[in-house]
Each structure stands twice: as structure tokens, then as C-alpha cells.
Design a protein around this motif. Sequence first.
Motif, PDB file in Angstrom:
ATOM      1  N   UNK A   1       0.824  -1.207   0.000  1.00 37.74           N
ATOM      2  CA  UNK A   1       0.000   0.000   0.000  1.00 37.74           C
ATOM      3  C   UNK A   1       0.863   1.266   0.000  1.00 37.74           C
ATOM      4  N   UNK A   2       2.017   1.196   0.625  1.00 39.24           N
ATOM      5  CA  UNK A   2       2.937   2.334   0.579  1.00 39.24           C
ATOM      6  C   UNK A   2       3.442   2.558  -0.847  1.00 39.24           C
ATOM      7  N   UNK A   3       3.687   1.465  -1.559  1.00 36.98           N
ATOM      8  CA  UNK A   3       4.122   1.581  -2.949  1.00 36.98           C
ATOM      9  C   UNK A   3       3.044   2.261  -3.791  1.00 36.98           C
ATOM     10  N   UNK A   4       1.795   1.806  -3.631  1.00 38.79           N
ATOM     11  CA  UNK A   4       0.693   2.401  -4.372  1.00 38.79           C
ATOM     12  C   UNK A   4       0.522   3.874  -4.019  1.00 38.79           C
ATOM     13  N   UNK A   5       0.646   4.182  -2.749  1.00 38.92           N
ATOM     14  CA  UNK A   5       0.523   5.574  -2.303  1.00 38.92           C
ATOM     15  C   UNK A   5       1.635   6.440  -2.862  1.00 38.92           C
ATOM     16  N   UNK A   6       2.835   5.909  -2.886  1.00 42.47           N
ATOM     17  CA  UNK A   6       3.983   6.667  -3.422  1.00 42.47           C
ATOM     18  C   UNK A   6       3.753   7.006  -4.884  1.00 42.47           C
ATOM     19  N   UNK A   7       3.186   6.074  -5.622  1.00 41.00           N
ATOM     20  CA  UNK A   7       2.913   6.334  -7.044  1.00 41.00           C
ATOM     21  C   UNK A   7       1.886   7.437  -7.195  1.00 41.00           C
ATOM     22  N   UNK A   8       0.803   7.382  -6.420  1.00 41.54           N
ATOM     23  CA  UNK A   8      -0.231   8.411  -6.525  1.00 41.54           C
ATOM     24  C   UNK A   8       0.250   9.766  -6.009  1.00 41.54           C
ATOM     25  N   UNK A   9       1.281   9.752  -5.198  1.00 44.77           N
ATOM     26  CA  UNK A   9       1.811  11.000  -4.635  1.00 44.77           C
ATOM     27  C   UNK A   9       2.879  11.638  -5.525  1.00 44.77           C
ATOM     28  N   UNK A  10       3.234  10.923  -6.590  1.00 47.43           N
ATOM     29  CA  UNK A  10       4.292  11.428  -7.481  1.00 47.43           C
ATOM     30  C   UNK A  10       3.772  12.531  -8.387  1.00 47.43           C
ATOM     31  N   UNK A  11       4.624  13.520  -8.644  1.00 43.25           N
ATOM     32  CA  UNK A  11       4.268  14.574  -9.610  1.00 43.25           C
ATOM     33  C   UNK A  11       5.519  15.093 -10.299  1.00 43.25           C
TER      34      UNK A  11
END
Length: 494
Positions: A484-494
Amino acid sequence: MKACRKVLITLVAIILTGSAIFVPNPSISSVEAASTYTSLTNKLNTIMADNRMKNATSSITVRKASTGEIIYERNGNKGITPASSLKLLTGATALETLGEDFRFSTAVLTNGKVSKGTLNGNLYLKGQGDPTLLKSHFDNFATGLSKQGIKHISGNLIGDDTWYDSVGLSSGIMAEDVPYYYAAPISALTLSPNGDFDAGSVIVEAKPTSNGKAARVTLSPNTNVLKVVNKSKTVPKGSKNTLKITREVGTNKVIITGNSPIGTSGSKEWIAVTDPTMYALDIFKRSLAEKGITVGKSSKLVKGKTPATAKTLLSRKSQPLKDLIIPFMKLSNNVHAEILAKEMGKKVYGEGSWDAGLQVMRDYAFSVGIDTSQWKFEDASGLSYSNKITSRELSQLLYVIRKEPWYNTYYKSLPIAGSKDRYVGGTLRHRLGTAPAAGNVMAKTGSLKNIKALAGYAKTKDGELLIFTVLTEDNKASTVPSIDQIATAITNHK
């Protein structure tokens, strides 16, 4: 049809031999990752260094959905047991092979004639795989027969499940799973207890009564195909609830043990029946009786093949696959996966078996450029621990299907992180419930003992769609928090 399919696959093989159109160049991806995605790469590396991931065997790939370029990878070619993330291939192949508008059929037929309210002959209930049949549908059949003037049936009630082969359980199912809904036997004639469509199962519920007495047990739908052995005991309020509901493997005995404290709701379990065809017949007979239709004293409930000369009295079609794929994928329904596999085998190779159905899945994967040598599976649901796939090939599948005409249907079938609606959030409704991941991760979960997976799509803060596949096994401590941290990191990327 077989010949055409083989020609197509051969042509694809020739094309792929001379072209890398579907396979991103790893060196180009590495350059991409080193520049545009440096911060994301660093975050993912940090997550991979935590104890949960260090102590697990994993395979991880992240791609750009627009081009398929790999922007992050760790052990991308490592074969991992995918659990239910295998359904990503099953669902894609089903949409391609059967079509979005495909519907399962069920019919009621007879080889007899009606005279003065009596059907002189057998009544056949012919299944063709529909996993969405409910008790209410059998009630409708009974009503329809009553309207045709049938009040009594002199012959037998015969369940025809010959549309598929007679093998009920796929390879790799463990004995401890057999009593439960997620490992129910597969039959062309089956029944579901409710709108989740867990075909081949009965909801067994035990509730407390009075102190010292056994818990009260109910079956939904009520059926004689299961025999309840109630060893439970109602105990005072505040006591520990130790109720356990299971089925003795190899029998139809439902065993209920443990204590049921007063003031609690008791316990509920979805128990798989031993024979879905006879289960459907039993419920059908009950529906007939409720509509005032009797059967002869010597009439039997048996399995058999419908004669070619039989006349169709009533029929029903299921919802189309574009709708059925929602409960299938959102709720990760194993029985749906296996039924779809057999149906695909029936359509392409004329054989409703696992061997034929799984071959169709391999055929499709190969036809779109997937390296099928990296896919090893012996079922369509992901229940077997012997299944192995790599994150690179699974992510490649998620990339190439974006060009398919049915992609939007497929995309909408994936669980959406944090959505509390069961038919939206599905197996992700209790995960990734806060920003930025909530609503921005659309992915299929996978879970077996010491095995966790998540694969699908995620939107970054800039609105870019990335494909990610995370497969882990051999993890004594659950890797779900890290995934879930991996998924969150992806969505937090910009």
C-alpha cells in the motif's frame, strides 16, 4: 475454429520474432527512470528496504500506461505465485473470447406431454454454466410451468450438467479450502445463495438461543444437500465466541462447534456443497412445491443428459458479461473465474474443461505479445500455490489490453481504493482510504497464506496513469502495508 486460432497464433509469433513493438527497451526505461522519475524511484527503493519486503520474495514493475516504458523494476522476471491477481488474465481473455454481451443460458425442457395438469414424462433442468442462478429464478421457472397448466410431474427431475466436463475441482486446491465457498466445485448447473453469486455454496448461520442449549442453525437457501451436525453451545453474555462452522471433507456434513454467547450475532459461513447439480435440483424441487406442483412418489432427482428431441418449456439468460465482470473482479470470485475458463474452452475448443480453458488463456496472452513461458498456471482463479507469473509480464498485459475495444469495461471492473461501496471498492474498499491513493488506485488484489499481490493502475498527482504490479511471497509478516505504501507513493508522485 481451432485451425484459425492456430494460424493466428503462428502469425503473431512470426511478427513478434522480428519486432519489439510490445516489449519496451529496458535501457531506455532506465534512462527515463533516472531523470523524470528519480524521486519516485528513491521512494520505492526505501520501501523495498523495509523488513517486510526484505524478508519476502518479490517481483515489482512500474510502467507508463501511455507507452509501456518501464520506469521502475525489481526482480521483474522473478516467478511469483500471483494468487487472485491471475484473474487479470482470466478477465481479459473472457472479454476477448466470449465478448462483452455474452450471456449464460439455463433451460427447462421435457420429453413428455401435458394431459389434464400432469406432465407425463421427465422434466430436465439444463445448465450451461450460469453462476448467477438464484432461488428466485427457480421460483420464476415454477411459476412459468404452473401457467402452462402443469400441476404434477410423473417422471423424474433430471439435472443436465453435461455442458462442461465432470471434473469439479481444479488442480492445486488444498483440503482445508474445500469446505468453503471460494473453492466450491464447478458445474454447468449450479446455484448461488445471494446476489454476490458465490455459486455452489450455502450460507450457514448459527445464533445463540438460551444458556446451555445448542445454537440455532439456519441454511440459506434451505436445502437437504447438507446435513447439519450441531455440537455448539449457547453460553452466558460476555463469554468468548468460539463458534466454528465447517464441512467435513468428503462428506455433506456441516459441523458446528464452539460456544455462542448470548447477546452476540453468532457466526456465519458460506459453505461449499459437494455436488452443485444436485443442490440446484433440490432447490428447483422446492420451488415447484411452493407453486403447488407435485412430483410422483416414484420420481427421482438424478443427473442425466437432455434428449435431443426434448421440448424447451422455459429458458433464462444471465446478465451480460460486461455486468457480470463487476462482481467477478470486484469481489474476486473464484468460481466465476473457473466457470469462465471452462466456458472459453467450450467455445474455442469444444471442450468445457480446465485444460481447454487454460489453453485459451495462454493463446490470448501469446497473441498479444506476452511471453507465455513466464506464465505457469493450473487454474483460472489463482487459488493454486503452484501458479507462477512475473511482474513484468503481468504489467505488460495491463499495458497491451488498453488497446482492446473492451478495455473500458475491464478497467471499470477493477476495485477502486477506499470506496466503501462493495461493488465499487470491492476488495480494496478497506484499503488505501486516504488521499492521495483513495480513488486513484484501480487494481486487483491477490491473497493466499504468506502471499500478497496488488496489480493495476494508479494516477499520479499530475494525472499521469501508471501501471504497477507488486507480487510477494514467502512473507511471514504481511507485506500489505508495504504494498500500500508503494501504491501511495505512485499516486503521490508529480
